[in-house]
Design a protein around this motif. Structure first.
Motif, short mmCIF file in Angstrom:
data_model
loop_
_atom_site.label_atom_id
_atom_site.label_comp_id
_atom_site.label_asym_id
_atom_site.label_seq_id
_atom_site.Cartn_x
_atom_site.Cartn_y
_atom_site.Cartn_z
N ARG A 3 0.69 -1.22 0.10
CA ARG A 3 0.05 0.02 0.04
C ARG A 3 1.00 1.34 -0.15
O ARG A 3 1.68 1.31 0.89
CB ARG A 3 -0.87 -0.25 1.07
N ILE A 5 0.80 5.07 0.52
CA ILE A 5 0.23 6.10 1.50
C ILE A 5 1.05 7.44 1.31
O ILE A 5 2.39 7.68 1.25
CB ILE A 5 0.02 5.95 2.80
N THR A 23 -3.25 5.98 -1.33
CA THR A 23 -4.11 6.24 -0.32
C THR A 23 -3.50 7.74 -0.08
O THR A 23 -2.45 7.88 0.26
CB THR A 23 -4.38 5.46 0.84
N PHE A 72 -2.63 3.14 9.23
CA PHE A 72 -1.62 2.18 9.11
C PHE A 72 -2.35 0.87 9.56
O PHE A 72 -2.18 -0.19 8.97
CB PHE A 72 -0.43 2.45 9.94
N GLU A 74 -5.29 -0.29 9.59
CA GLU A 74 -6.28 -0.71 8.50
C GLU A 74 -5.88 -1.61 7.64
O GLU A 74 -6.50 -2.68 7.43
CB GLU A 74 -6.88 0.47 7.76
N TYR A 75 -4.51 -1.23 7.18
CA TYR A 75 -3.55 -2.03 6.15
C TYR A 75 -3.14 -3.21 6.73
O TYR A 75 -3.07 -4.37 6.26
CB TYR A 75 -2.92 -1.29 5.38
N LYS A 77 -3.81 -4.82 9.21
CA LYS A 77 -4.89 -5.92 9.68
C LYS A 77 -5.10 -6.84 8.49
O LYS A 77 -5.39 -8.21 8.67
CB LYS A 77 -6.07 -5.42 10.35
N GLN A 78 -4.93 -6.26 7.36
CA GLN A 78 -5.17 -7.35 5.99
C GLN A 78 -3.72 -7.84 5.59
O GLN A 78 -3.91 -8.41 4.64
CB GLN A 78 -5.74 -6.14 4.91
N ASP A 80 -0.99 -6.21 4.80
CA ASP A 80 -0.26 -5.30 3.75
C ASP A 80 1.07 -4.80 4.21
O ASP A 80 1.24 -4.61 5.47
CB ASP A 80 -1.32 -4.44 3.11
N GLU A 81 1.91 -4.61 3.54
CA GLU A 81 3.04 -3.90 3.75
C GLU A 81 2.57 -2.31 3.43
O GLU A 81 2.23 -2.14 2.16
CB GLU A 81 4.27 -4.37 3.09
N ILE A 82 3.10 -1.28 4.00
CA ILE A 82 2.95 0.08 3.76
C ILE A 82 4.15 0.95 3.35
O ILE A 82 5.17 0.76 4.16
CB ILE A 82 2.31 0.55 4.97
N LYS A 109 6.78 -3.38 9.08
CA LYS A 109 5.93 -3.60 7.61
C LYS A 109 5.54 -2.19 7.32
O LYS A 109 5.01 -1.95 6.12
CB LYS A 109 4.49 -4.29 8.00
#
Length: 278
Positions: A3, A5, A23, A72, A74-75, A77-78, A80-82, A109
């Motif tokens: 993701r 941002i 995002t 952070f 929100e992603y 929990k899925q 994802d790496e940010i 992450k």
């Protein structure tokens, strides 16, 4: 999934945000005692209308750590790496808020990049990061490449009026009066994370000659996107684009409208370009 941002000072349109798959977290804009959410309940057009009528310049407030934590989490929990690419730490405390949020979440992450840029320069880096993600690079590979590219970003812009630089205390009232009377317009750049006056010219021909010399000195690397920008000055931007495109074979370009963070200081009528130098 990776993701990407960024913050609203990238000035990317909603259409470009969706196209790039990113995002955007908005800053707050304060006119007097009235708060607006950048790009949400205050459009670019409305911002410049208020800028011309309000007595005092607006201020922007940095994104706070809690806002980053919520985004952070929100992603995360899925699974994802940010990668968060944010406006220059010299212009706002937003990047530091993201650092605090990452420390509180205690995860590897989240990757943070201080873009050392803003508006069209930030938009350029975010666009390149999106492209690298879509090419299948890992988060660490993307971060490594963007950290290299950010040092090659060149941003130059022509400011149409001295009014807002004077109101913001960046030039004296006397200089603004004399400069306006003589038709002198400052040319600014973003260097080392801050907005700097690069030169001053009188008349469009001399201004474009100044920019042409700047481009010759720094040479556009046309394998990357070139980002053009204006503050409610599409006609002037068209002239600038034509001048640049006559000399350079630009394969990929994007246009943004300069928002509140930089727009507060340059006012309407500004045009600029950001690119990766060879």
């Amino acid at each position: 999934m990776i993701r990407i941002i960024t913050d609203s000072t990238c000035d990317l349109t909603k259409a470009d945000q969706e196209k790039l798959g990113i995002t955007v977290i908005p800053l707050q804009v304060l006119f007097g005692t009235t708060h607006y959410t950048d790009g949400i309940d205050l459009s670019v057009e409305a911002f410049y209308q208020k800028l011309e009528t309000e007595k005092e310049l607006p201020t922007t407030t940095q994104i706070n750590p809690d806002t980053f934590i919520n985004a952070f989490e929100e992603y995360l929990k899925q699974g994802d790496e940010i990668i968060a690419i944010l406006l220059s730490s010299h212009l706002s405390g937003t990047y530091q808020s993201a650092v605090i949020a990452k420390e509180m979440l205690e995860t590897d992450k989240i990757h943070l990049i201080d873009s050392q840029n803003v508006t069209l320069g930030l938009a350029l880096l975010v666009g390149e990061a999106s492209k690298l993600r879509d090419q299948g690079l890992s988060a660490s590979e993307i971060v490594e490449e963007i950290e290299l590219l950010k040092n090659k970003v060149k941003l130059i812009a022509i400011v149409d009026t001295l009014k807002y630089l004077q109101k913001g205390g960046r030039i004296s009232a006397a200089s603004a009066v004399v400069g306006t009377a003589l038709g002198i317009k400052p040319i600014v750049q973003v260097k080392d994370g801050i907005v700097q006056v690069l030169g001053k010219e009188r008349g469009q021909k001399k201004m474009y000659k100044f920019i042409a010399h700047y481009l010759e000195e720094h040479q556009i690397d046309t394998q990357y996107c070139v980002v053009f920008a204006h503050s409610m000055a599409e006609t002037s931007l068209k002239s600038l684009k034509e001048m640049i495109e006559e000399k350079y074979n630009i394969n990929d370009n994007r246009t943004v409208c300069i928002g509140s963070t930089v727009g507060t200081h340059v006012g309407p009528g500004a045009v600029g370009v950001a690119f990766i130098a060879k």
